[in-house]
Design a protein around this motif. Structure first.
Motif, PDB file in Angstrom:
ATOM      1  N   PRO A   8      60.604  51.566  21.084  1.00 24.49           N
ATOM      2  CA  PRO A   8      59.676  52.659  21.415  1.00 24.49           C
ATOM      3  C   PRO A   8      58.246  52.144  21.490  1.00 24.49           C
ATOM      4  N   ALA A   9      57.365  52.959  22.011  1.00 28.14           N
ATOM      5  CA  ALA A   9      55.949  52.595  22.041  1.00 28.14           C
ATOM      6  C   ALA A   9      55.422  52.452  20.623  1.00 28.14           C
ATOM      7  N   GLY A  10      54.384  51.628  20.477  1.00 28.89           N
ATOM      8  CA  GLY A  10      53.780  51.465  19.170  1.00 28.89           C
ATOM      9  C   GLY A  10      53.860  50.040  18.672  1.00 28.89           C
ATOM     10  N   ASP A  11      53.593  49.879  17.370  1.00 26.31           N
ATOM     11  CA  ASP A  11      53.561  48.566  16.741  1.00 26.31           C
ATOM     12  C   ASP A  11      54.914  48.204  16.150  1.00 26.31           C
ATOM     13  N   HIS A  12      55.283  46.943  16.309  1.00 24.27           N
ATOM     14  CA  HIS A  12      56.554  46.441  15.792  1.00 24.27           C
ATOM     15  C   HIS A  12      56.308  45.091  15.134  1.00 24.27           C
ATOM     16  N   LEU A  13      56.709  44.958  13.888  1.00 23.12           N
ATOM     17  CA  LEU A  13      56.566  43.695  13.182  1.00 23.12           C
ATOM     18  C   LEU A  13      57.694  42.752  13.599  1.00 23.12           C
ATOM     19  N   LEU A  14      57.323  41.580  14.130  1.00 19.64           N
ATOM     20  CA  LEU A  14      58.290  40.528  14.464  1.00 19.64           C
ATOM     21  C   LEU A  14      58.183  39.464  13.387  1.00 19.64           C
ATOM     22  N   LEU A  15      59.300  39.213  12.738  1.00 19.54           N
ATOM     23  CA  LEU A  15      59.317  38.280  11.608  1.00 19.54           C
ATOM     24  C   LEU A  15      60.426  37.260  11.835  1.00 19.54           C
ATOM     25  N   LEU A  16      60.036  36.004  11.918  1.00 16.85           N
ATOM     26  CA  LEU A  16      60.987  34.905  12.131  1.00 16.85           C
ATOM     27  C   LEU A  16      61.145  34.135  10.832  1.00 16.85           C
ATOM     28  N   ASP A  17      62.356  33.994  10.376  1.00 15.67           N
ATOM     29  CA  ASP A  17      62.618  33.108   9.239  1.00 15.67           C
ATOM     30  C   ASP A  17      62.505  31.680   9.771  1.00 15.67           C
ATOM     31  N   ALA A  18      61.438  31.012   9.381  1.00 15.85           N
ATOM     32  CA  ALA A  18      61.139  29.673   9.902  1.00 15.85           C
ATOM     33  C   ALA A  18      61.749  28.561   9.076  1.00 15.85           C
ATOM     34  N   THR A  19      62.564  28.909   8.094  1.00 20.68           N
ATOM     35  CA  THR A  19      63.166  27.888   7.236  1.00 20.68           C
ATOM     36  C   THR A  19      63.911  26.865   8.090  1.00 20.68           C
ATOM     37  N   ALA A  20      63.596  25.598   7.866  1.00 14.62           N
ATOM     38  CA  ALA A  20      64.181  24.572   8.731  1.00 14.62           C
ATOM     39  C   ALA A  20      63.985  23.193   8.141  1.00 14.62           C
ATOM     40  N   SER A  21      64.807  22.258   8.615  1.00 16.13           N
ATOM     41  CA  SER A  21      64.518  20.836   8.474  1.00 16.13           C
ATOM     42  C   SER A  21      63.704  20.449   9.699  1.00 16.13           C
ATOM     43  N   ASN A  22      62.581  19.801   9.493  1.00 17.44           N
ATOM     44  CA  ASN A  22      61.644  19.585  10.589  1.00 17.44           C
ATOM     45  C   ASN A  22      61.115  18.165  10.536  1.00 17.44           C
ATOM     46  N   HIS A  23      61.390  17.437  11.604  1.00 23.27           N
ATOM     47  CA  HIS A  23      60.904  16.062  11.710  1.00 23.27           C
ATOM     48  C   HIS A  23      59.623  15.984  12.527  1.00 23.27           C
ATOM     49  N   GLY A  24      59.316  17.065  13.243  1.00 27.50           N
ATOM     50  CA  GLY A  24      58.122  17.090  14.071  1.00 27.50           C
ATOM     51  C   GLY A  24      58.446  17.603  15.456  1.00 27.50           C
ATOM     52  N   GLY A  25      57.435  18.118  16.142  1.00 25.72           N
ATOM     53  CA  GLY A  25      57.644  18.692  17.459  1.00 25.72           C
ATOM     54  C   GLY A  25      57.178  20.135  17.481  1.00 25.72           C
ATOM     55  N   SER A  26      57.531  20.855  18.525  1.00 26.20           N
ATOM     56  CA  SER A  26      57.045  22.218  18.704  1.00 26.20           C
ATOM     57  C   SER A  26      58.179  23.230  18.681  1.00 26.20           C
ATOM     58  N   PHE A  27      57.847  24.403  18.162  1.00 25.47           N
ATOM     59  CA  PHE A  27      58.715  25.579  18.262  1.00 25.47           C
ATOM     60  C   PHE A  27      58.181  26.436  19.404  1.00 25.47           C
ATOM     61  N   HIS A  28      59.076  26.891  20.280  1.00 25.74           N
ATOM     62  CA  HIS A  28      58.663  27.635  21.468  1.00 25.74           C
ATOM     63  C   HIS A  28      59.096  29.086  21.346  1.00 25.74           C
ATOM     64  N   PHE A  29      58.148  29.996  21.563  1.00 28.21           N
ATOM     65  CA  PHE A  29      58.381  31.420  21.348  1.00 28.21           C
ATOM     66  C   PHE A  29      57.830  32.198  22.533  1.00 28.21           C
ATOM     67  N   GLY A  30      58.683  33.045  23.138  1.00 18.66           N
ATOM     68  CA  GLY A  30      58.245  33.801  24.300  1.00 18.66           C
ATOM     69  C   GLY A  30      58.657  35.255  24.240  1.00 18.66           C
ATOM     70  N   LEU A  31      57.934  36.079  24.992  1.00 20.30           N
ATOM     71  CA  LEU A  31      58.230  37.505  25.098  1.00 20.30           C
ATOM     72  C   LEU A  31      58.042  37.941  26.539  1.00 20.30           C
ATOM     73  N   ASP A  32      58.884  38.870  26.957  1.00 17.36           N
ATOM     74  CA  ASP A  32      58.710  39.522  28.246  1.00 17.36           C
ATOM     75  C   ASP A  32      59.087  40.989  28.063  1.00 17.36           C
ATOM     76  N   ALA A  33      58.571  41.856  28.906  1.00 14.36           N
ATOM     77  CA  ALA A  33      58.839  43.282  28.747  1.00 14.36           C
ATOM     78  C   ALA A  33      58.624  43.997  30.069  1.00 14.36           C
TER      79      ALA A  33
END
Length: 978
Positions: A295-320
């Motif tokens: 619906p219209a309005g504000d929505h909290l987007l919460l990503l559990d980022a827990t990970a093993s990470n050696h380096g690099g980028s996380f890519h995040f996109g939205l379309d609507a």
């Protein structure tokens, strides 16, 4: 000049000693005497990399990779570029990583340079030099990978002229800050470059394969989660594991469908919208996409980022299908600063040194667990103590990789005939197609895999975006995206015609070039103004004058050759040659795309292929000399150097010892043997301290040999590395003998230790029931129930299996038991072929090469793959045949076709005596040459008819040649001596 007569000092600029991803310009103008004799040199070094210009002319790049305690510097002759009796300009671009990786130890930003004409100093770095960051360069560009530095984002509209040229006014630039003289830490010792400079060959593409109209999601961003959650991890390249969350608030102006796109997948598998976990995801792995009706309005987007990470980028996109914006749950964006994201945590983190964590990661913190149920930004306030705004330096919306992977619409168009002008060296440019909606994407084929620096010339309206993305493999409608590698470049055009040559090395076969219109305003506009849909408006023509790659590799000629009656083997030899060349930079590297890292074990096999194909020796010596530099990290030596990842693969150190002995044998270089012997002795003495009470190597480490599912745990007794330790000890004794120090090897007990270790292996690691060596004994004493061809091959090759056991394994070489784990990589095949040579099964080598490498040729490979198709890491996506499509550890045919089919092998140190023993198998003829380390070559041509062979051998008169005819064939020899 020596390292003791430097007049220059180390300098830097700005307020940070080691800024993240800073490209900094330095300039100095100096008088050249009117009586200048024409000879002048510049010596220089930089942390991390440099590009040197003299009077606007690009002169060179460097330095070669180094340990900080032994930093290499370069020297160039520049007299021909100087103008006597006039002001000259020295300009240097320094690329400072500011983040440790697999080929760089983090130090601090620094430049050291001086120009001299004979004994007269003309210029030297000091506090009078001018400096500033490169105009238009974005430090927020994404990390390319954990192994490498950064991609690049350039906005040419911010440039104010050619800063490298002599007419540029740098008076507004700041003065450089003096760090200290030569010898200042971390560069405590300077040594001259020890190899030739790399090539630069301007190569044009072969074709434009596709023209596409593409539409992309409204929002895409790349985020460095590792350095955001654990900032101190920038100082090392060890893997870390952490637990925490990434949060943003999506404001939807009206009800609609929102698509969440994660081109590289979820870190932990948990993504929440308003406190509700998203369960339905689609997309080929690793990509994940979810459609949400909101619906219209504000929505909290919460990503559990827990990970093993050696380096690099996380890519995040939205379309609507409705206008939207993003804002930080902390509110900083509304205040005019920050990014639309915040992180919460880390609630715990662990660093893994040599694959071992100090403890297990704890993700049972009450706040961490409770956050998953939070449904609004207001509720997040209760966890403010864990919150941190996402650092703008860890974030960019110029996410070329994400936009290249996630395209919401693709419409293929015919390739117009005039577009060919874009890939040919002709004066007339190619006008690119324009679309009312969407962007123009060109898929460009370089013809074969290449490695170097991308360049182009374009004519465009100000603000036009050119996005470039390199990939290695495409087939039909499938593109293998470089997940784990951000192989991209964004260039924002200024008005008119302009040129650009990237200073960032890349490996690729296909270049995907997307032109995004200037309409719609500033491409770096704040995301809060972003709405779904592509920009629209007047679109002026964009003309592409040229696009190319400056191919750059170690300078070698094609001294080795091979041709035979089987065209398939000829193609396989050629891709082996080309692969090896692309993986020869300032060291051998595993691959030119994903890593560009000097892996110590890989280089042993690569050196042997190089000996037969190119004959280069300086690069081999340099690689071998670099390895002991890691002794300050561990006496066991790390597996990739110079690197900030503290990782030990015991076999890789053993292969280094073996490669040292082979180099000494190949070149006859006894002086090298004397220099390297102390380092060989040092590491093997320490390895012997890891023998258990039963005399077996029992240790923690990355106990790797092959990607196949053999039982090779990172702790315990692993059979294959015990076997290679036997061989390394024997080779070490040979090195000591070549150095005239055999008594030192005897004092260290290497021969006795190798014999006792072989006895222990035969006593504890052989299984009488299965008639084979087991893979391992686990730390708890459990004997492995896995038996593999890998372990049997190594036992045979290292000559530990004797008598009846050796005969049994010889049978396995001929017919591998189906229940054994089979060989999973071309790297392991190298050792398999070595074993087959020892057993005299040359025809089987050709059969295996045809089968496995023939599959690569079938898929139009121009280089050798890292893995065999659909094995191990490839199984998540059956279309992915291998990860890296150019991997020199796989170039075995380049060596074995010369050593076996041609039959050219040295019989003593330095190739003073050579044996020619052709193995025709089913071939009718073969010809080729093998370069010699002292110069010249051994040329061989043979033909076979019925039971008779005609053989022509060409060799220098200083080389003695012995011919061994194939069994059952009569021979006719023509010997040509030169």
């Amino acid at each position: 000049m020596t390292t003791h007569d430097w007049t220059a000092s180390w300098i830097w600029g700005g307020g940070e000693s080691s800024p993240r991803n800073e490209w900094r310009c330095f300039r100095k103008q100096f008088e050249c005497p009117a009586d200048f004799a024409g000879q002048a040199q510049v010596r220089l070094c930089a942390d991390s990399r440099y590009v040197l210009y003299v009077n606007g002319m690009r002169v060179g790049r460097g330095p070669v990779r180094s340990w900080p305690h032994e930093q290499f510097y370069d020297t160039y002759e520049i007299g021909h570029l100087l103008r006597p009796g006039a002001v000259n300009t020295l300009a240097i671009l320094v690329l400072h990583f500011g983040v440790a990786n697999f080929y760089y130890i983090r130090g601090r930003g620094g430049l050291l340079a001086e120009v001299a004409a004979g004994d007269v100093a003309l210029a030297a770095t000091d506090g009078e030099w001018r400096t500033r960051p490169l105009a238009g360069f974005s430090r927020a560009a994404p990390r390319m990978s954990c192994q490498q530095g950064f991609s690049e984002i350039i906005d040419a509209r911010e440039e104010d002229g050619d800063w490298s040229g002599e007419g540029y006014d740098d008076s507004a630039w700041e003065r450089a800050v003096v760090i200290g003289p030569v010898g200042t830490a971390p560069w405590t010792k300077l040594v001259p470059r020890d190899i030739p400079y790399l090539t630069e060959e301007k190569l044009y593409p072969a074709a434009i394969l596709e023209v596409n109209r593409v539409e992309t999601p409204a929002f895409m961003a790349a985020i460095d989660m590792r350095n955001q959650f654990v900032p101190e991890s920038a100082d090392h390249a060890n893997p870390i594991r952490y637990c925490g969350y990434l949060a943003t608030v999506l404001r939807l102006e009206r009800a609609g469908t929102v698509t969440v796109g994660l081109p590289t997948g979820l870190p932990s598998g948990s993504f929440y919208v308003g406190g509700v976990a998203v369960k339905e995801w689609r997309g080929e792995q690793p990509e994940q996409y979810a459609e949400l009706a909101l619906p219209a309005g504000d929505h909290l987007l919460l990503l559990d980022a827990t990970a093993s990470n050696h380096g690099g980028s996380f890519h995040f996109g939205l379309d609507a299908d409705a206008p939207f914006s993003l804002r930080s749950p902390l509110g900083e964006l509304e205040a005019g600063a920050g990014t639309p994201f915040a992180t919460y945590g880390p609630f715990d983190h662990v660093e893994y040194i040599d694959h071992q964590g100090a403890r297990e990661l704890s993700c049972d913190h009450a706040d961490y667990l409770a956050l998953a149920a939070v449904s609004s930004a207001a509720e997040l306030e209760a966890y403010r103590e864990w919150a941190r705004p996402l650092d703008p330096g860890m974030y960019t919306e110029a996410d070329v990789f994400g936009l290249s992977v996630w395209r919401t619409r693709v419409e293929r168009k015919p390739v117009a005939p005039e577009l060919v002008r874009a890939v040919l060296p002709v004066p007339e440019p190619a006008a690119l197609p324009r679309f009312d909606v969407g962007d123009c994407e060109l898929v460009i084929d370089l013809g074969k895999e290449q490695s170097g620096f991308i360049g182009f010339e374009i004519e465009a309206p100000a603000g036009t975006i050119l996005d470039l993305y390199g990939v290695e493999y495409r087939r039909d409608d499938y593109t293998q995206h470089t997940y784990g590698l951000d192989n991209t470049l964004r260039y924002v055009c200024r008005e008119g015609r302009q040129r650009y040559l990237s200073p960032v090395r890349r490996g690729l076969r296909y270049l995907i070039a997307t032109v995004r219109s200037a309409a719609g305003g500033d491409p770096s506009a704040d995301v809060s103004n972003n709405v779904s849909g592509n920009a629209s408006g007047k679109r002026e023509p964009v003309k592409l004058h040229e696009i190319y790659i400056h191919q750059s590799n170690y300078p070698v000629a094609n001294q080795g050759t091979f041709r035979c009656s089987d065209p398939l083997l000829n193609d396989i030899w050629e891709i082996s040659r080309h692969t090896t060349r692309l993986c020869m930079e300032d060291t051998f590297v595993d691959c030119p795309a994903y890593e560009q890292v000097f892996w110590v074990g890989d280089a042993r096999n690569e050196a042997l292929v190089n000996y037969y194909v190119f004959g280069a020796t300086d690069i081999v010596k340099r690689c071998l000399n670099l390895v002991p530099g890691s002794s300050e990290m561990t006496p066991l030596y790390v597996d990739q150097v110079p690197s900030a990842w503290s990782s030990v693969i015991p076999n890789w150190t053993f292969f280094w010892v073996i490669a040292c002995e082979e180099f000494i044998g190949h070149t006859g270089d006894r002086a090298f043997a004397q220099r390297i012997w102390p380092a060989v002795r040092h590491t093997l003495v320490h390895y012997l301290t890891h023998l258990d009470k039963d005399g077996l190597l029992n240790m923690k480490g990355w106990n790797l040999l092959d990607w196949a599912p053999i039982d090779q745990p990172n702790d315990g007794i692993v059979t294959h590395q015990n076997l290679f330790l036997v061989k390394a000890l024997r080779k070490a004794a040979a090195i000591a003998e070549a150095a005239g120090l055999a008594h030192e090897a005897e004092e260290a007990g290497f021969a006795a230790s190798s014999d006792s270790l072989a006895e222990a292996i035969n006593g504890r690691l052989w299984d009488d029931t299965r008639r084979a060596y087991l893979d391992c004994i686990h730390p708890d004493g459990r004997r492995s129930d896995i038996f593999s061809m890998q372990t049997q091959v190594v036992a045979y090759l290292c000559e530990v299996a004797e008598g009846e056991r050796r005969a049994t394994i010889d049978g396995y070489l001929a017919a591998p038991p189906a229940e054994f784990v089979q060989i999973g990589s071309p790297f392991m095949s190298f050792f398999y072929y070595e074993a087959l040579v020892r057993s005299g099964r040359h025809a089987q080598i050709l059969a295996d090469i045809r089968r496995n490498y023939g599959a690569m040729i079938e898929h139009e490979a121009t280089t050798c793959w890292e893995m065999y198709p659909n094995f191990a890491e490839n199984r998540a996506n059956p279309k992915q045949l291998t990860r890296s499509h150019c991997h020199a550890w796989s170039a075995a045919p380049g060596y074995f076709l010369g050593a076996s089919a041609l039959g050219v092998n040295r019989k003593d140190a330095g190739w003073q005596t050579v044996e020619i023993a052709p193995q025709p198998s089913d071939l009718a003829w073969a010809s080729g040459s093998v370069p010699l380390p002292q110069g010249g070559h051994i040329g061989v041509r043979w033909t076979r008819s019925d039971a008779r062979m005609k053989l022509r051998v060409e060799h220098p008169r200083e080389v003695s040649v012995n011919v061994v005819w194939p069994e059952g064939l009569e021979g006719e020899l023509e010997e040509v001596v030169y």
